[in-house]
Design an enzyme around this catalytic site. Structure first.
Site: not given
Ligand code: BES
Ligand code: ZN
Length: 617
Positions: A287, A311-312, A315, A334, A389, A397
């Protein structure tokens, strides 16, 4: 102990209706001394050197002192070479400043401690990145879609901004930034900032992000990028191959923006553009403000996976406007975003589709909860001493989303919408922790409408393990029908040809595959594959769902496709489970090794780290 303390504090205070206000918890993933001195404005001047695969230049910090006697500025860094540090005295004269890089911490990197003279209000750090800079992926031309030019992109969340910029890398702090970026002349640079559409392509680019943002939202990409507008406020940046396809796939973005603004307050960032990355992008989406970074694996030609854009975009409020103040509280980003996403999907594509997506999410959560340690299934994470990570799962989520859904169901949509809007408005451009949120929830919802939901129940969700009984479901008629038809096939009442698959959406396919018994006989798998060519599916979600079923059953016809997929796609959510399943299948361990050897150079450092862990057991 701490948990117990929080619990009793909350319970006590909820009884007494007085809340004990506590200082925000420290960020365990940063060395920065933001309580004494912090950056309020950051200026970058960086050269992108594709030959050396290196960024070099300086980061200038404009400082605010909270403690007038402070004599040190502590920044976060990881895998950076620090060349020199200057500080400006009261007359604006730049002088050398002493600095020291501390011992390497495997998770946090290295503290960069700079000695401040009493009057200095600006510090300039000259540095270059290294091959170990985990927040950057450098791709050679062959690894891009067009195969003509190299590509660079950053991924800073959660704690990787420090690997390409020396800064105070904590979401408890916000900075505005500007940047001057020099690139080879034929390439275009974009950032999570104002990207002027009419920029001359001359290898010298300027950016301004006037609103203060947390460090993990600072982002850059450089490549053979082109722009195509979708509407007045939305557009696509991509390599030529993707430009038109992406613009068609995501043509509802403006609609989503309009709905979101109506729900929770005006869109706070000006434009909303999408950047399509090469297939090695480690996430579905990121995002980055004004410019979400998006995997090409959601460009399917049928808008089936556009919930990622919802989703993005969501955010832009939950996360970018009101930000989790540390990574234990990721659910505030999330969980709110998943809730908001589903709401947007219902408004733009109708409640039937939203109910299917909701139901698929709940299944994903249940699968994760079954695999996680109970302690990691509470909404508030305990990441002390751990790499953020390694601890991300569907809990933040979907469990987060379900708690909010529960509150909406209990208080009614009208009251809950008003509550969420008030929350975004009150805490706009601030960081938020679980404690402060609970306090706001108590005052603005639970106590305002007493007897609907108790704080005890909320605390059970936030600090307790697993999925509380009575979690809210959304019923999907379409899924119920698919389940019924699947049962009829299993009981030999109908043949596969009799299934109305011609009308199925991607979501119905996913539900169908997920509902299939995990011990199907090889002949049954072959029958399904012959009828529906699931091993050949070009929809990444369908292909991965099918692979999750068939790899453990050692269904050989899927293996060559799995290899192709793993060589082409680097999205961690897909590739890590596929490698895990191959490794768990004793007949495919050698195959997994062989694929990884070939695919590894194309994967992002974050993805590599996760797969290395899978191989290490
Ligand atoms: N912000 C997240 C990606 C993220 C979270 C990167 C934690 C590093 C640490 C992004 O918004 C996200 O949640 N992406 C998901 C997609 C979503 C539709 C659930 C993904 O990448 O799968
Ligand atoms: Zn996210």
């Amino acid at each position: 102990m701490l948990k117990l303390w929080i619990l009793t504090t909350l319970l006590l205070s909820s009884c007494l209706s007085v809340f004990i206000v506590k200082a925000a918890p420290l960020d365990q993933h940063s060395f920065a001394n933001i309580d004494a001195v912090y950056t309020n404005k950051l200026s970058l001047d960086l050269t992108v050197d594709f030959d050396k695969q290196q960024l070099h230049g300086f980061a200038e910090h404009e400082l605010t002192r909270k403690d007038p006697k402070v004599s040190q500025l502590i920044l976060d860094s990881r895998a950076l070479v620090i060349e020199k540090v200057l500080q400006a005295d009261s007359k604006g004269q730049w002088r050398t400043a002493a600095f020291a890089l501390g011992a390497v911490d495997a998770i946090k990197g290295q503290p960069l401690t700079i000695t401040l003279s009493p009057a200095s209000s600006k510090v300039r750090v000259y540095y270059r990145t290294t091959a170990e800079s985990s927040g950057l992926q450098w791709l050679n031309a062959a690894q891009t879609s067009e195969k003509q030019q190299p590509f660079l992109f950053s991924q800073s969340q959660a704690i990787h901004a420090r690997s390409w910029i020396p800064l105070q890398d904590t979401p408890a702090l916000r900075v505005s930034y500007q940047a001057r970026i020099r690139t080879p002349t034929q390439l275009l640079a974009v950032m999570s900032a104002d990207n002027s559409k009419n920029t001359e392509r001359d290898g010298d680019y300027q950016f301004v992000m006037p609103q203060p943002i947390p460090a993990y939202l600072i982002a850059i990409a450089v490549g053979d990028l082109h722009f195509q507008p979708m509407s007045a406020h939305t557009g696509i940046y991509a390599e030529k191959t993707w430009l038109a396809k992406a613009a068609a796939e995501f043509s509802d973005t403006q609609k989503m923006m309009d709905v979101a603004s109506k729900l929770y307050g005006e869109y706070p960032w000006g434009r909303y553009d999408l950047l399509i990355l090469p297939a090695s992008f480690p996430f579905g989406g990121m995002e980055n403000p004004r410019l979400s970074f998006i995997t090409p694996t959601v460009i399917t030609g049928d808008k089936s996976l556009v919930s990622l854009i919802a989703h993005e975009l969501a955010h832009s409020w939950s996360g970018n406007l009101v930000t989790n103040s540390n990574w234990n509280d990721l659910w505030l980003n999330e969980g709110f975003t998943n809730f908001f996403e589903n709401r947007l999907m219902a408004e733009v594509y109708g409640p039937a589709r939203a109910a299917m997506e909701y139901s698929l999410s709940v299944k994903d959560l249940q699968r994760d909860i079954a695999e996680l340690e109970p302690a990691d299934t509470a909404l508030q994470l305990q990441l002390a001493g751990r790499d953020p990570d390694d601890a991300f799962s569907q809990v933040a989520y979907v469990k987060g989303q379900l708690l909010l859904q529960l509150l909406e169901n209990k208080f009614g949509r009208e009251k809950f919408d008003a509550f969420i809007s008030a929350y975004f408005q009150k805490f706009a451009f601030q960081s938020m922790d679980t404690q402060t949120f609970l306090q706001f929830l108590q005052q603005q919802l639970l106590e305002k409408y007493p007897g609907v939901v108790s704080m005890t129940e909320v605390l059970q969700w936030v600090f307790g393990p697993g999925l509380p009984a009575g979690f809210p479901m959304q019923h999907s008629d379409a899924f119920a029908l698919v389940s019924k038809q699947l049962q009829a096939w299993q009981q030999h009442e109908i043949t596969l040809a009799a299934l109305p698959t011609i009308t199925w959406t991607v979501h119905e396919w996913l539900h169908f595959i997920n509902q299939l018994p995990r011990d199907l006989a090889p002949a049954k798998l072959a029958e399904l594959d012959a009828a529906f060519a699931l091993s050949q599916s070009s929809n990444a979600e369908i292909f991965v769902a099918w692979s999750r079923l068939t790899i453990p059953l050692n269904y050989l016809p899927v293996m060559p496709q799995v290899k192709q997929f793993l060589l082409h796609v680097g999205r961690t959510k897909f590739v890590v489970p596929l490698y895990r399943l191959l490794l768990e299948n004793s007949a495919q361990q050698g195959f997994a090794k062989e694929i990884y050897q070939q695919a590894k150079p194309g994967y992002h450092p974050l993805t590599q780290a996760q797969i290395d862990k899978a191989f290490a057991g």
